[in-house]
Motif scaffolding. Structure first.
Motif, PDB file in Angstrom:
ATOM      1  N   GLN A  69      53.148  40.219  25.324  1.00 21.17           N
ATOM      2  CA  GLN A  69      51.753  40.622  25.250  1.00 21.17           C
ATOM      3  C   GLN A  69      50.839  39.513  25.769  1.00 21.17           C
ATOM      4  O   GLN A  69      49.886  39.779  26.522  1.00 21.17           O
ATOM      5  N   THR A  70      51.122  38.285  25.396  1.00 20.79           N
ATOM      6  CA  THR A  70      50.307  37.157  25.845  1.00 20.79           C
ATOM      7  C   THR A  70      50.310  37.050  27.362  1.00 20.79           C
ATOM      8  O   THR A  70      49.255  36.916  27.998  1.00 20.79           O
ATOM      9  N   ASN A  71      51.481  37.132  27.968  1.00 22.97           N
ATOM     10  CA  ASN A  71      51.582  37.004  29.423  1.00 22.97           C
ATOM     11  C   ASN A  71      50.850  38.129  30.138  1.00 22.97           C
ATOM     12  O   ASN A  71      50.143  37.899  31.124  1.00 22.97           O
ATOM     13  N   VAL A  72      51.004  39.348  29.641  1.00 23.88           N
ATOM     14  CA  VAL A  72      50.387  40.504  30.298  1.00 23.88           C
ATOM     15  C   VAL A  72      48.865  40.417  30.223  1.00 23.88           C
ATOM     16  O   VAL A  72      48.154  40.560  31.232  1.00 23.88           O
ATOM     17  N   VAL A  73      48.336  40.177  29.026  1.00 25.90           N
ATOM     18  CA  VAL A  73      46.883  40.177  28.836  1.00 25.90           C
ATOM     19  C   VAL A  73      46.223  39.025  29.586  1.00 25.90           C
ATOM     20  O   VAL A  73      45.202  39.209  30.266  1.00 25.90           O
ATOM     21  N   LEU A  74      46.785  37.826  29.497  1.00 23.32           N
ATOM     22  CA  LEU A  74      46.142  36.679  30.132  1.00 23.32           C
ATOM     23  C   LEU A  74      46.294  36.707  31.657  1.00 23.32           C
ATOM     24  O   LEU A  74      45.380  36.303  32.380  1.00 23.32           O
ATOM     25  N   SER A  75      47.406  37.213  32.141  1.00 20.45           N
ATOM     26  CA  SER A  75      47.565  37.356  33.597  1.00 20.45           C
ATOM     27  C   SER A  75      46.560  38.350  34.142  1.00 20.45           C
ATOM     28  O   SER A  75      45.949  38.137  35.207  1.00 20.45           O
ATOM     29  N   GLN A  76      46.362  39.452  33.425  1.00 24.41           N
ATOM     30  CA  GLN A  76      45.387  40.451  33.847  1.00 24.41           C
ATOM     31  C   GLN A  76      43.969  39.884  33.803  1.00 24.41           C
ATOM     32  O   GLN A  76      43.150  40.150  34.698  1.00 24.41           O
ATOM     33  N   ALA A  77      43.686  39.071  32.786  1.00 26.45           N
ATOM     34  CA  ALA A  77      42.354  38.466  32.677  1.00 26.45           C
ATOM     35  C   ALA A  77      42.091  37.534  33.859  1.00 26.45           C
ATOM     36  O   ALA A  77      40.974  37.505  34.405  1.00 26.45           O
ATOM     37  N   TRP A  78      43.100  36.768  34.270  1.00 28.01           N
ATOM     38  CA  TRP A  78      42.917  35.883  35.427  1.00 28.01           C
ATOM     39  C   TRP A  78      42.616  36.707  36.678  1.00 28.01           C
ATOM     40  O   TRP A  78      41.749  36.346  37.481  1.00 28.01           O
ATOM     41  N   ARG A  79      43.329  37.823  36.853  1.00 26.79           N
ATOM     42  CA  ARG A  79      43.086  38.663  38.029  1.00 26.79           C
ATOM     43  C   ARG A  79      41.700  39.302  37.989  1.00 26.79           C
ATOM     44  O   ARG A  79      41.017  39.398  39.011  1.00 26.79           O
ATOM     45  N   ASP A  80      41.266  39.725  36.799  1.00 26.44           N
ATOM     46  CA  ASP A  80      40.008  40.462  36.688  1.00 26.44           C
ATOM     47  C   ASP A  80      38.779  39.557  36.723  1.00 26.44           C
ATOM     48  O   ASP A  80      37.727  39.956  37.247  1.00 26.44           O
ATOM     49  N   GLY A 117      53.128  29.409  20.724  1.00 27.19           N
ATOM     50  CA  GLY A 117      51.993  30.126  21.300  1.00 27.19           C
ATOM     51  C   GLY A 117      51.199  29.231  22.226  1.00 27.19           C
ATOM     52  O   GLY A 117      50.830  29.622  23.341  1.00 27.19           O
ATOM     53  N   MET A 118      50.914  28.010  21.781  1.00 28.00           N
ATOM     54  CA  MET A 118      50.206  27.047  22.608  1.00 28.00           C
ATOM     55  C   MET A 118      50.985  26.728  23.877  1.00 28.00           C
ATOM     56  O   MET A 118      50.423  26.664  24.980  1.00 28.00           O
ATOM     57  N   LEU A 124      51.391  29.348  31.260  1.00 26.53           N
ATOM     58  CA  LEU A 124      50.867  30.407  32.119  1.00 26.53           C
ATOM     59  C   LEU A 124      49.603  29.951  32.846  1.00 26.53           C
ATOM     60  O   LEU A 124      49.489  30.095  34.072  1.00 26.53           O
ATOM     61  N   ILE A 125      48.643  29.402  32.106  1.00 28.87           N
ATOM     62  CA  ILE A 125      47.379  28.986  32.718  1.00 28.87           C
ATOM     63  C   ILE A 125      47.574  27.718  33.543  1.00 28.87           C
ATOM     64  O   ILE A 125      46.981  27.570  34.633  1.00 28.87           O
ATOM     65  N   GLY A 126      48.426  26.808  33.062  1.00 34.70           N
ATOM     66  CA  GLY A 126      48.651  25.560  33.789  1.00 34.70           C
ATOM     67  C   GLY A 126      49.228  25.783  35.175  1.00 34.70           C
ATOM     68  O   GLY A 126      48.863  25.087  36.137  1.00 34.70           O
ATOM     69  N   ARG A 127      50.126  26.740  35.310  1.00 35.20           N
ATOM     70  CA  ARG A 127      50.694  27.039  36.630  1.00 35.20           C
ATOM     71  C   ARG A 127      49.613  27.530  37.587  1.00 35.20           C
ATOM     72  O   ARG A 127      49.606  27.170  38.774  1.00 35.20           O
ATOM     73  N   ARG A 128      48.709  28.331  37.089  1.00 36.18           N
ATOM     74  CA  ARG A 128      47.626  28.847  37.932  1.00 36.18           C
ATOM     75  C   ARG A 128      46.615  27.754  38.265  1.00 36.18           C
ATOM     76  O   ARG A 128      46.080  27.712  39.373  1.00 36.18           O
ATOM     77  N   MET A 129      46.352  26.886  37.303  1.00 40.11           N
ATOM     78  CA  MET A 129      45.481  25.739  37.592  1.00 40.11           C
ATOM     79  C   MET A 129      46.106  24.853  38.664  1.00 40.11           C
ATOM     80  O   MET A 129      45.408  24.329  39.546  1.00 40.11           O
ATOM     81  N   ALA A 130      47.417  24.663  38.603  1.00 40.79           N
ATOM     82  CA  ALA A 130      48.098  23.833  39.593  1.00 40.79           C
ATOM     83  C   ALA A 130      47.963  24.427  40.990  1.00 40.79           C
ATOM     84  O   ALA A 130      47.811  23.697  41.976  1.00 40.79           O
TER      85      ALA A 130
END
Length: 274
Positions: A69-80, A117-118, A124-130
């Motif tokens: 759930q965490t991966n799906v929701v946060l990945s979608q938020a980054w895209r949106d 969780g942390m 997930l976010i760190g990879r996208r920031m990189a």
């Protein structure tokens, strides 16, 4: 870090320190806040409060112990909503009990949310920031990540782990222009700690004081932010006279009935709780 015009993602944003940080960032002129928590009603209330300040607030109902759930929701938020410039890992739970009375279910929950969780959100976010070669990550630990406290063994363990994790990835992510910071509040008067037995002589601070310390730390790009004089005193004492601090904490710790005694188990032979 100048937060004006930026997007931040805050976990544990529905109450306590997470809520205070969200409001403080809104006051600093941040453009958008992605608010993550489990309680939809509280999360929406915080989002409405922030929207009234003229800042876009997106509530994201997520249970961080659920990796998928965490991966799906946060990945979608980054895209949106576009890139996240600031990640604040603030979600956490605490259960208090003497070690011999601790319940495995509580231990598992603390590890699942405070640590795993942390870790999952940061990965997930760190990879996208990189990939965008910029970003700031703040991991909210605790003074108990420097000084372990009786009756809070698992909570202390997760906070020690968060500090070690933060230190370990700081150098790695610096190569991608990502700053990694830790925030260490001492006892803070929040909904979570009101259910705990407080240590003698501990003077609680407010969530707003913690949030203000974070803003100051962001402005000076600090690696580690120890909040309050009590925290700085405890860390100093732990470095110079650790045995004194350990004895002080043992004396100051709240007292619980000793359930390890044989007579206790005889009286409570029907208790099958984990």
């Amino acid at each position: 870090m100048n937060v004006k015009g930026k997007t931040a993602l805050i976990t544990g944003a529905s109450r306590g320190i997470g809520r205070a940080i969200a409001l403080a960032l809104a006051q600093q002129g941040i453009h958008r806040l992605l608010l993550v928590a489990r309680n939809p009603q509280r999360l929406q209330e915080v989002a409405d409060e922030i929207e009234a300040m003229g800042v876009e607030a997106i509530p994201l109902v997520v249970d961080l112990s659920d990796r998928i759930q965490t991966n799906v929701v946060l990945s979608q938020a980054w895209r949106d909503f576009g890139p996240v410039h600031l990640l604040v890992n603030c979600a956490g739970v605490a259960h208090q009990a003497p070690f011999l009375q601790s319940k495995l279910l509580h231990v598992q929950e603390e590890i699942a949310i405070n640590l795993m969780g942390m870790y999952g959100v940061t990965r997930l976010i760190g990879r996208r920031m990189a990939s965008q070669q910029s970003g700031t990550i703040v991991n909210v630990a605790s003074l108990m990540g420097k000084v372990a406290a009786p009756t809070m063994a698992t909570y202390s363990a997760t906070k020690f782990a968060i500090l070690g994790f933060t230190q370990a990835i700081r150098g790695e992510l610096a190569a991608h222009n990502i700053r990694v910071m830790s925030l260490l509040p001492s006892l803070t008067d929040t909904d979570m700690v009101r259910d705990l037995e407080w240590f003698r002589w501990a003077v609680p601070m407010t969530s707003e004081q913690v949030a203000e310390a974070l803003i100051r730390g962001l402005n000076r790009d600090a690696d580690e932010i120890i909040v309050g004089w009590q925290g700085r005193l405890a860390v100093w004492c732990n470095r110079l006279m650790p045995w004194v601090l350990e004895k002080t904490l043992q004396f100051a710790a709240p007292k619980f009935e000793d359930r390890s005694r044989p007579e206790y188990h005889f009286r409570h032979a029907g208790d099958t709780s984990l």
